[in-house]
Design an enzyme around this catalytic site. Structure first.
Site, PDB file in Angstrom:
ATOM      1  N   CYS A   1     -54.091 -25.498 -55.303  1.00 62.36           N
ATOM      2  CA  CYS A   1     -53.650 -24.309 -54.565  1.00 62.36           C
ATOM      3  C   CYS A   1     -54.431 -23.113 -55.075  1.00 62.36           C
ATOM      4  CB  CYS A   1     -52.162 -24.062 -54.810  1.00 62.36           C
ATOM      5  SG  CYS A   1     -51.115 -25.453 -54.433  1.00 62.36           S
TER       6      CYS A   1
ATOM      7  N   ARG B   1     -59.049 -23.604 -51.284  1.00 64.81           N
ATOM      8  CA  ARG B   1     -58.273 -24.339 -52.295  1.00 64.81           C
ATOM      9  C   ARG B   1     -57.014 -24.960 -51.710  1.00 64.81           C
ATOM     10  NH1 ARG B   1     -59.867 -22.994 -57.374  1.00 64.81           N
ATOM     11  NH2 ARG B   1     -57.930 -23.811 -58.209  1.00 64.81           N
TER      12      ARG B   1
ATOM     13  N   TRP C   1     -51.791 -26.377 -51.194  1.00 70.40           N
ATOM     14  CA  TRP C   1     -52.174 -27.748 -50.856  1.00 70.40           C
ATOM     15  C   TRP C   1     -51.072 -28.602 -51.427  1.00 70.40           C
ATOM     16  CZ3 TRP C   1     -54.203 -31.969 -53.966  1.00 70.40           C
ATOM     17  CH2 TRP C   1     -54.693 -33.034 -53.194  1.00 70.40           C
TER      18      TRP C   1
ATOM     19  N   ASN D   1     -50.311 -22.924 -59.430  1.00 68.40           N
ATOM     20  CA  ASN D   1     -51.277 -23.954 -59.053  1.00 68.40           C
ATOM     21  C   ASN D   1     -51.233 -25.008 -60.140  1.00 68.40           C
ATOM     22  OD1 ASN D   1     -53.468 -25.485 -58.122  1.00 68.40           O
ATOM     23  ND2 ASN D   1     -54.882 -24.311 -59.407  1.00 68.40           N
ATOM     24  N   GLY D   2     -50.989 -26.261 -59.757  1.00 65.57           N
ATOM     25  CA  GLY D   2     -50.949 -27.355 -60.734  1.00 65.57           C
ATOM     26  C   GLY D   2     -49.785 -28.271 -60.428  1.00 65.57           C
TER      27      GLY D   2
ATOM     28  N   GLU E   1     -72.507 -41.480 -49.382  1.00 64.96           N
ATOM     29  CA  GLU E   1     -72.291 -40.039 -49.213  1.00 64.96           C
ATOM     30  C   GLU E   1     -72.275 -39.664 -47.735  1.00 64.96           C
ATOM     31  OE1 GLU E   1     -71.165 -37.794 -50.871  1.00 64.96           O
ATOM     32  OE2 GLU E   1     -71.746 -35.998 -49.785  1.00 64.96           O
TER      33      GLU E   1
ATOM     34  N   LYS F   1     -69.001 -37.937 -45.783  1.00 64.59           N
ATOM     35  CA  LYS F   1     -69.075 -36.696 -44.995  1.00 64.59           C
ATOM     36  C   LYS F   1     -68.438 -36.896 -43.622  1.00 64.59           C
ATOM     37  CE  LYS F   1     -70.463 -33.837 -47.734  1.00 64.59           C
ATOM     38  NZ  LYS F   1     -69.773 -34.617 -48.702  1.00 64.59           N
TER      39      LYS F   1
ATOM     40  N   GLU G   1     -64.596 -37.249 -43.980  1.00 64.43           N
ATOM     41  CA  GLU G   1     -63.782 -36.114 -44.469  1.00 64.43           C
ATOM     42  C   GLU G   1     -63.785 -34.928 -43.526  1.00 64.43           C
ATOM     43  OE1 GLU G   1     -64.885 -34.089 -48.105  1.00 64.43           O
ATOM     44  OE2 GLU G   1     -66.960 -34.666 -47.865  1.00 64.43           O
TER      45      GLU G   1
ATOM     46  N   HIS H   1     -72.385 -60.973 -45.917  1.00 58.61           N
ATOM     47  CA  HIS H   1     -71.349 -61.641 -46.721  1.00 58.61           C
ATOM     48  C   HIS H   1     -69.958 -61.240 -46.279  1.00 58.61           C
ATOM     49  CE1 HIS H   1     -74.443 -63.258 -49.312  1.00 58.61           C
ATOM     50  NE2 HIS H   1     -74.990 -62.049 -49.379  1.00 58.61           N
TER      51      HIS H   1
ATOM     52  N   LYS I   1     -60.910 -28.135 -51.795  1.00 62.72           N
ATOM     53  CA  LYS I   1     -62.265 -28.056 -52.339  1.00 62.72           C
ATOM     54  C   LYS I   1     -62.347 -28.650 -53.733  1.00 62.72           C
ATOM     55  CE  LYS I   1     -66.551 -27.121 -52.550  1.00 62.72           C
ATOM     56  NZ  LYS I   1     -67.467 -28.003 -51.775  1.00 62.72           N
TER      57      LYS I   1
HETATM   58  C1  AGP Z   1     -66.916 -34.012 -51.199  1.00 59.85           C
HETATM   59  O1  AGP Z   1     -67.367 -33.489 -49.968  1.00 59.85           O
HETATM   60  C2  AGP Z   1     -65.471 -33.721 -51.445  1.00 59.85           C
HETATM   61  N1  AGP Z   1     -65.195 -32.334 -51.346  1.00 59.85           N
HETATM   62  C3  AGP Z   1     -64.988 -34.352 -52.741  1.00 59.85           C
HETATM   63  O2  AGP Z   1     -65.295 -35.723 -52.722  1.00 59.85           O
HETATM   64  C4  AGP Z   1     -65.601 -33.753 -54.029  1.00 59.85           C
HETATM   65  O3  AGP Z   1     -66.957 -34.111 -54.134  1.00 59.85           O
HETATM   66  C5  AGP Z   1     -64.851 -34.328 -55.237  1.00 59.85           C
HETATM   67  O4  AGP Z   1     -63.489 -33.965 -55.136  1.00 59.85           O
HETATM   68  C6  AGP Z   1     -65.424 -33.854 -56.577  1.00 59.85           C
HETATM   69  O5  AGP Z   1     -65.327 -32.457 -56.660  1.00 59.85           O
HETATM   70  P1  AGP Z   1     -66.126 -31.715 -57.875  1.00 59.85           P
HETATM   71  O6  AGP Z   1     -67.592 -31.954 -57.630  1.00 59.85           O
HETATM   72  O7  AGP Z   1     -65.739 -30.285 -57.772  1.00 59.85           O
HETATM   73  O8  AGP Z   1     -65.676 -32.370 -59.157  1.00 59.85           O
END
Ligand code: AGP
Length: 590
Positions: free
Chosen positions: A2, A27, A74, A100-101, A467, A471, A474, A490, A585
């Site tokens: 958050c 966040r 969040w 936050n936490g 990767e 993308k 997500e 396989h 994020k």
């Molecule tokens: C990637 O697009 C995501 N936002 C997520 O997988 C991110 O890479 C992951 O949570 C790691 O975040 P960081 O690099 O801030 O540790």
């Protein structure tokens, strides 16, 4: 994760807090709220929904008072509802807090407190408000009440608290969640991230775990867990305000994709001595383990190939959420390289803490200066790519790769050659962005009705497949799987039918011929193949052209059109690529 923010000064707090929260929405954005203090009582407005939705419905910006706290959520504990939105109040509605936490012992605390207190939410956070109320009711000042409360909390927290009984003050504290204070003319701030108040000040005080900060309109004071004052010189923020704005783009993600040639050049601006020292320790280490999550883990997987191919140094990659299970193999002979854009990812922090306890040396590649991971590392290489606001990592990924390439070149004593080669690649990427900026949206639109994409590749390109798939998942909410091309036959090949989209990363490198034959296997089952290559092949139904480069650099040039593909696939589905559902994020919870 958050976002929290507090302001106390000589101006109406609500509009300032609202503007600050906009910078923190990356966040969390499932609910939002503000609480301000005026005429010795708390004014609060909060609800489920994005910040814009909640403000439109409740006119958050009209709350009176020159002190207040704000929150974007969040959800972790408690559904996305108005009652679970922050801020949370004590029973008398005189104390308001944002958090936050995760409070891991919240159930135990709630059981103890509910005999005397009325809970109005399902969150873990609310126990904090009632604990502070308990201590304040025995005569403790707000700061003393927060300090005593902090001692009872297990888990992670960054909290800010205000009280109608002490209107000229705000108190904040942290453990394992980020917290910074900002010293501005006309008022002071506390927040999860300095981005929130950069428009007002770039003078920052980093708050460490276990510390507590007291803010008035004209003073910021720092105390340790025993209440002793700490004198800490303010730092200057490493980012500028305009770096945290869209600058005319529809979404941050497009801005950040297009910034990548510059991000590579900025990532190359490393201190040569630091690179030499890190390279030497990596070469000497008996065991080198990368650890990371998500996109950063994909960067580490590529780094592993690069270290082996360029510098003949074998490393392994352990997913950060798994590192703790390998702690029996981590000791003083281990060098852990943590890769993280935010430097606050809980899985990474927890893994690194355990490794440190076992005597391991910690290096980190981090974007956020002063982040928790940076401050617990023995050596840090900063990505220098500026704030990355889009939830989907883009420029931070290419910046991470750049530093990993540079470290590999430094290990073979070719730092300058590495800088030169990577600068040249950044120019090729800039040209290729021009081309793919026009071509990729067309392909994305042609494929916009497709689901269940398979991204395949071999060798060093395999992590790029992962990767690219991440993308698409997500931000476009399309199921996608990245997998080794050689593995298809396989089992997964059973899923390839007429029209199944297969994205094949197939550059003209040592993997080309074998990947081409795997592509043929999918074509024979009716797949529609998007070829990502510097060569156009008849097997490709769609061709995403990438520049021809030294084969070690293909991951760097092939991921960028795949970012564009995911972005345009999201936009074609009328989705917001900056704020994908359920995600945040930086994942600061385990
Ligand atoms: C990637 O697009 C995501 N936002 C997520 O997988 C991110 O890479 C992951 O949570 C790691 O975040 P960081 O690099 O801030 O540790």
């Amino acid at each position: 994760m958050c976002g929290i923010v507090g302001y106390i000064g000589n101006q109406q707090a609500a509009p300032i807090l609202l503007n600050a929260l906009k910078k923190l929405e990356y966040r969390g954005y499932d609910s939002a709220g503000l609480a301000t203090i005026t005429d010795s009582h708390v004014c609060i407005k909060k609800d489920a929904g994005t910040l814009v939705e909640v403000n439109t419905k409740h006119q958050l910006n009209e709350l009176p008072g020159i002190a207040g706290i704000g929150h974007v959520r969040w959800a972790t504990h408690g559904a996305v509802t108005a009652s679970n939105a922050h801020p949370h109040l004590d029973c008398n509605q005189e104390i308001a807090i944002v958090h936050n936490g995760i409070i891991e012992n919240h159930q135990e605390l709630r059981s103890r407190l509910s005999a005397r207190h009325r809970f109005t939410s399902d969150t873990d956070t609310e126990v904090i408000a009632h604990l502070i109320e308990e201590y304040a009711s025995t005569g403790s000042s707000l700061e003393e009440a927060v300090r005593l409360t902090s001692r009872e909390l297990k888990g992670s927290y960054a909290i800010a608290a205000v009280s109608a009984k002490e209107p000229g003050k705000m108190v904040a504290a942290r453990k394992d969640s980020p917290l910074v204070a900002g010293i501005a003319n006309g008022g002071n701030f506390v927040a999860s991230d300095c981005l929130s108040f950069l428009e007002q000040t770039d003078r920052i005080i980093y708050v460490e775990d276990g510390e507590c900060v007291i803010l008035t309109g004209d003073k910021v004071s720092l105390f340790d867990n025993d209440g002793h004052e700490i004198k800490r010189t303010p730092s200057k923020a490493s980012w500028k305000v305009d770096e945290a704005t869209k600058q005319g783009y529809d979404f941050f993600m497009m801005k950040e994709i297009l910034e990548q040639p510059q991000a590579i050049r900025h990532a190359l601006m490393q201190d040569r001595t630091l690179m030499m020292e890190m390279a030497l320790e990596i070469l000497r280490a008996r065991q080198v383990l990368f650890t990371a999550c998500g996109t950063s883990r994909h960067a580490a997987l590529i780094g592993r190939y690069v270290f082996s191919r360029l510098s003949s140094k074998f490393c392994d990659v352990v997913m950060a959420s798994e590192l703790g299970y390998f702690s029996d193999s981590v000791d003083k002979n281990t060098l852990v390289i943590a890769v993280s854009q935010s430097g606050e990812t809980a899985d990474v922090m927890n893994g690194v803490k355990k490794a440190k306890e076992n005597g391991a040396t910690i290096f980190s590649l981090v974007n956020v200066v002063g982040s928790s991971l940076a401050r617990m590392s023995d050596r840090v290489a900063y990505l220098n790519c500026g704030p990355e606001i889009g939830v989907a990592a883009t420029k931070s990924f290419t910046a991470q790769l750049t530093i990993l390439y540079l470290l590999a070149y430094t290990m073979i004593n070719r730092f300058d050659q590495g800088v030169g080669q990577l600068n040249a690649v950044s120019d090729l990427i800039a040209d290729n962005l021009q081309h793919n900026g026009l071509e990729v949206p067309k392909i994305a639109n042609r494929m916009s009705r497709k689901n269940d994409f398979y991204y395949i590749a071999r060798g060093i390109n395999f992590a790029t497949a992962g990767e690219g798939a991440l993308k698409l998942k997500e931000i476009a909410y399309v199921h996608a799987e990245g997998m080794p091309a050689g593995e298809l036959k396989h089992g997964t090949l059973a899923l390839i039918t007429e029209g199944t989209p297969v994205v094949a990363i197939c550059p003209g490198d040592y993997t080309f011929d074998e990947t081409l034959s795997n592509i043929a296997e999918t074509k024979a089952r009716g797949a529609r193949v998007i070829g990502v290559s510097d060569r156009q092949e008849p097997a490709f139904d769609e061709w995403i052209e990438i520049p021809e480069v030294d084969e070690i650099f293909y991951p760097l040039v092939s991921i960028i059109p795949l970012q564009l593909f995911a972005y345009h696939s999201a936009v074609a589905r009328n989705l917001d690529p900056d704020k994908p559902r359920n995600l945040a994020k930086s994942v600061t919870v385990k």
